[in-house]
Design an enzyme around this catalytic site. Structure first.
Site, PDB file in Angstrom:
ATOM      1  N   CYS A 117       6.580   3.054  -2.589  1.00  0.00           N
ATOM      2  CA  CYS A 117       6.900   3.427  -1.215  1.00  0.00           C
ATOM      3  C   CYS A 117       7.906   2.429  -0.677  1.00  0.00           C
ATOM      4  O   CYS A 117       8.224   1.428  -1.319  1.00  0.00           O
ATOM      5  CB  CYS A 117       5.645   3.476  -0.338  1.00  0.00           C
ATOM      6  SG  CYS A 117       5.895   4.382   1.219  1.00  0.00           S
ATOM      7  N   CYS A 127       8.989   4.912   5.892  1.00  0.00           N
ATOM      8  CA  CYS A 127       8.854   5.131   4.451  1.00  0.00           C
ATOM      9  C   CYS A 127      10.074   5.777   3.815  1.00  0.00           C
ATOM     10  O   CYS A 127       9.954   6.464   2.798  1.00  0.00           O
ATOM     11  CB  CYS A 127       7.615   5.985   4.180  1.00  0.00           C
ATOM     12  SG  CYS A 127       6.082   5.236   4.763  1.00  0.00           S
ATOM     13  N   LYS A 199      -2.213  12.628   2.240  1.00  0.00           N
ATOM     14  CA  LYS A 199      -2.259  11.367   2.990  1.00  0.00           C
ATOM     15  C   LYS A 199      -2.080  11.684   4.465  1.00  0.00           C
ATOM     16  O   LYS A 199      -1.059  12.240   4.884  1.00  0.00           O
ATOM     17  CB  LYS A 199      -1.165  10.415   2.508  1.00  0.00           C
ATOM     18  CG  LYS A 199      -1.156   9.074   3.238  1.00  0.00           C
ATOM     19  CD  LYS A 199      -0.071   8.178   2.672  1.00  0.00           C
ATOM     20  CE  LYS A 199      -0.011   6.846   3.404  1.00  0.00           C
ATOM     21  NZ  LYS A 199       1.053   5.971   2.844  1.00  0.00           N
ATOM     22  N   ARG A 209      -1.595  -2.570   7.477  1.00  0.00           N
ATOM     23  CA  ARG A 209      -0.236  -2.816   7.958  1.00  0.00           C
ATOM     24  C   ARG A 209      -0.032  -4.279   8.288  1.00  0.00           C
ATOM     25  O   ARG A 209       1.079  -4.803   8.180  1.00  0.00           O
ATOM     26  CB  ARG A 209       0.058  -1.907   9.152  1.00  0.00           C
ATOM     27  CG  ARG A 209       0.169  -0.446   8.709  1.00  0.00           C
ATOM     28  CD  ARG A 209       0.306   0.533   9.841  1.00  0.00           C
ATOM     29  NE  ARG A 209       0.412   1.897   9.310  1.00  0.00           N
ATOM     30  CZ  ARG A 209       0.440   2.991  10.059  1.00  0.00           C
ATOM     31  NH1 ARG A 209       0.364   2.886  11.367  1.00  0.00           N
ATOM     32  NH2 ARG A 209       0.530   4.180   9.492  1.00  0.00           N
ATOM     33  N   LYS A 252      -6.194  10.161   1.052  1.00  0.00           N
ATOM     34  CA  LYS A 252      -6.196   8.936   1.853  1.00  0.00           C
ATOM     35  C   LYS A 252      -6.150   9.300   3.329  1.00  0.00           C
ATOM     36  O   LYS A 252      -5.282  10.075   3.734  1.00  0.00           O
ATOM     37  CB  LYS A 252      -4.984   8.078   1.480  1.00  0.00           C
ATOM     38  CG  LYS A 252      -4.892   6.771   2.261  1.00  0.00           C
ATOM     39  CD  LYS A 252      -3.651   5.978   1.872  1.00  0.00           C
ATOM     40  CE  LYS A 252      -3.588   4.675   2.676  1.00  0.00           C
ATOM     41  NZ  LYS A 252      -2.369   3.904   2.374  1.00  0.00           N
ATOM     42  N   SER A 278      -8.284   0.254   4.514  1.00  0.00           N
ATOM     43  CA  SER A 278      -8.538  -1.031   5.163  1.00  0.00           C
ATOM     44  C   SER A 278      -9.390  -0.908   6.417  1.00  0.00           C
ATOM     45  O   SER A 278     -10.248  -1.759   6.690  1.00  0.00           O
ATOM     46  CB  SER A 278      -7.207  -1.701   5.503  1.00  0.00           C
ATOM     47  OG  SER A 278      -6.431  -0.877   6.376  1.00  0.00           O
ATOM     48  N   TYR A 317     -11.238  -1.894  -1.227  1.00  0.00           N
ATOM     49  CA  TYR A 317     -11.265  -3.336  -1.020  1.00  0.00           C
ATOM     50  C   TYR A 317     -12.644  -3.915  -1.287  1.00  0.00           C
ATOM     51  O   TYR A 317     -12.804  -5.134  -1.329  1.00  0.00           O
ATOM     52  CB  TYR A 317     -10.807  -3.655   0.404  1.00  0.00           C
ATOM     53  CG  TYR A 317      -9.419  -3.133   0.675  1.00  0.00           C
ATOM     54  CD1 TYR A 317      -8.297  -3.834   0.245  1.00  0.00           C
ATOM     55  CD2 TYR A 317      -9.216  -1.912   1.316  1.00  0.00           C
ATOM     56  CE1 TYR A 317      -7.018  -3.341   0.450  1.00  0.00           C
ATOM     57  CE2 TYR A 317      -7.947  -1.407   1.530  1.00  0.00           C
ATOM     58  CZ  TYR A 317      -6.847  -2.120   1.100  1.00  0.00           C
ATOM     59  OH  TYR A 317      -5.580  -1.616   1.285  1.00  0.00           O
TER      60      TYR A 317
END
Length: 327
Positions: A117, A127, A199, A209, A252, A278, A317
């Site tokens: 990306c 993007c 997404k 971010r 996502k 996240s 994560y």
């Protein structure tokens, strides 16, 4: 009470485990790793407790830490030393992800997947290549077809560096087909594509971010990421990616879109990945810090729900946190 119908019979210790329907294993998990070309030391990510940006020279050590937990696959995200309008460091031979990929594949046995990306590499945080006056006109957005050529360069540079799979995440129309063509034409026909096929333009991306320094300098990404209200559109997006040669299909975020994971699982026989993003990670950590939830138990239950919905792979994560639980 009908004595024949007593489901509790199978919930006793010992029997409960025998009839458990869903399991997570370490080889279902992919651990995100942030490589930062702007620093010489590890930098903690405040909004994502337990995670750091690591310099290129620390990339091998960081991946070895992941491998020690039993998790064997990593997804690399890069923070470049400089940014420009087109994100040219994203496909540089000496770029942050390219350098890290070479080191990691040479010195470890990790399976390296790379994010393809431009948002971390452009000075505007979008993007792709912007339409003229996009900063001042909210109806304007990224130039789709011009961006495809840049995604081709990125994917080929990652494959050349040794990436075992590339993962385009920009939600550009035709990105999978363009990348497949570029990989095939340059001798990387065996490198698979894990497309971020569905997404969504989500509020759950905030901590990432910060971590990847990829927030838009203006506006948002609603013109190219999907509307959270839409589910039928996701099926169309996925079908297009399958037709263009996607090998793995990503949803996502994960938890707010388990219905999408299930719909794709029922319709397609490709491996399905889900990105436990996240914001999902940060919420559980914040609740744990307040004493409202148990971190480990909530993390495992969350990942079980993603697997139960139909995901084969989970990018999370929590990968290292729960690896011991899965051993």
């Amino acid at each position: 009470m009908n004595p024949i119908e007593r489901p509790r019979r199978l919930r006793r210790d010992g029997l409960r485990e025998l009839v458990s329907e869903t399991e997570i294993a370490t080889d279902d998990l992919i651990a995100p790793v942030f490589i930062d070309a702007t620093t010489d030391e590890r930098v903690a990510i405040d909004t994502m407790p337990g995670h750091e940006r690591v310099p290129i020279d620390e990339s091998v050590a960081r991946v070895e830490e992941v491998l020690e937990t039993g998790v064997e696959a990593v997804m690399l995200f890069g923070i470049p030393e400089s940014k420009d309008e087109r994100g040219s460091r994203a496909w540089a031979d000496d770029g942050v992800v390219q350098e890290a990929t070479r080191k990691i594949t040479r010195e470890t046995g990790a399976t390296v997947i790379t994010d393809v990306c431009l948002c971390e590499y452009t000075d505007h945080g979008h993007c792709g290549v912007l339409e003229n006056e996009a900063a001042d006109e909210p109806r304007l957005t990224v130039k789709n077809d011009e961006t495809l050529g840049l995604l081709q360069k990125i994917a080929v540079s990652h494959a050349k560096a040794g990436a075992e799979m590339v993962a385009p995440s920009g939600m550009m129309d035709g990105m999978v087909g363009a990348i497949r063509e570029a990989l095939d034409d340059t001798g990387y026909a065996d490198v698979p594509i894990m497309s971020y096929a569905a997404k969504y333009e989500s509020a759950f991306y905030g901590p990432f971010r910060d971590a990847a320094d990829g927030a838009p300098a203006f506006g948002n990404r609603r013109h190219y990421q999907m509307d959270p209200a839409n589910s039928r559109e996701a099926m169309r997006e996925v079908e297009l990616d399958v037709e263009q040669g996607a090998d793995v299909l990503m949803v996502k975020p994960a938890l707010p879109y388990l219905d999408i994971v299930r719909d794709i699982r029922e319709e397609f026989d490709h491996p399905i990945a889900a990105y436990n993003v996240s914001g999902e990670y940060a919420m559980i950590h914040a609740a744990n810090e307040k004493g409202w939830l148990d971190l480990q138990e909530t993390a495992v239950e969350s990942l079980l729900s993603i697997k139960r919905a139909g995901a084969d792979l989970i990018l999370t994560y929590f990968a290292e946190d729960i690896a011991d639980e899965l051993a």
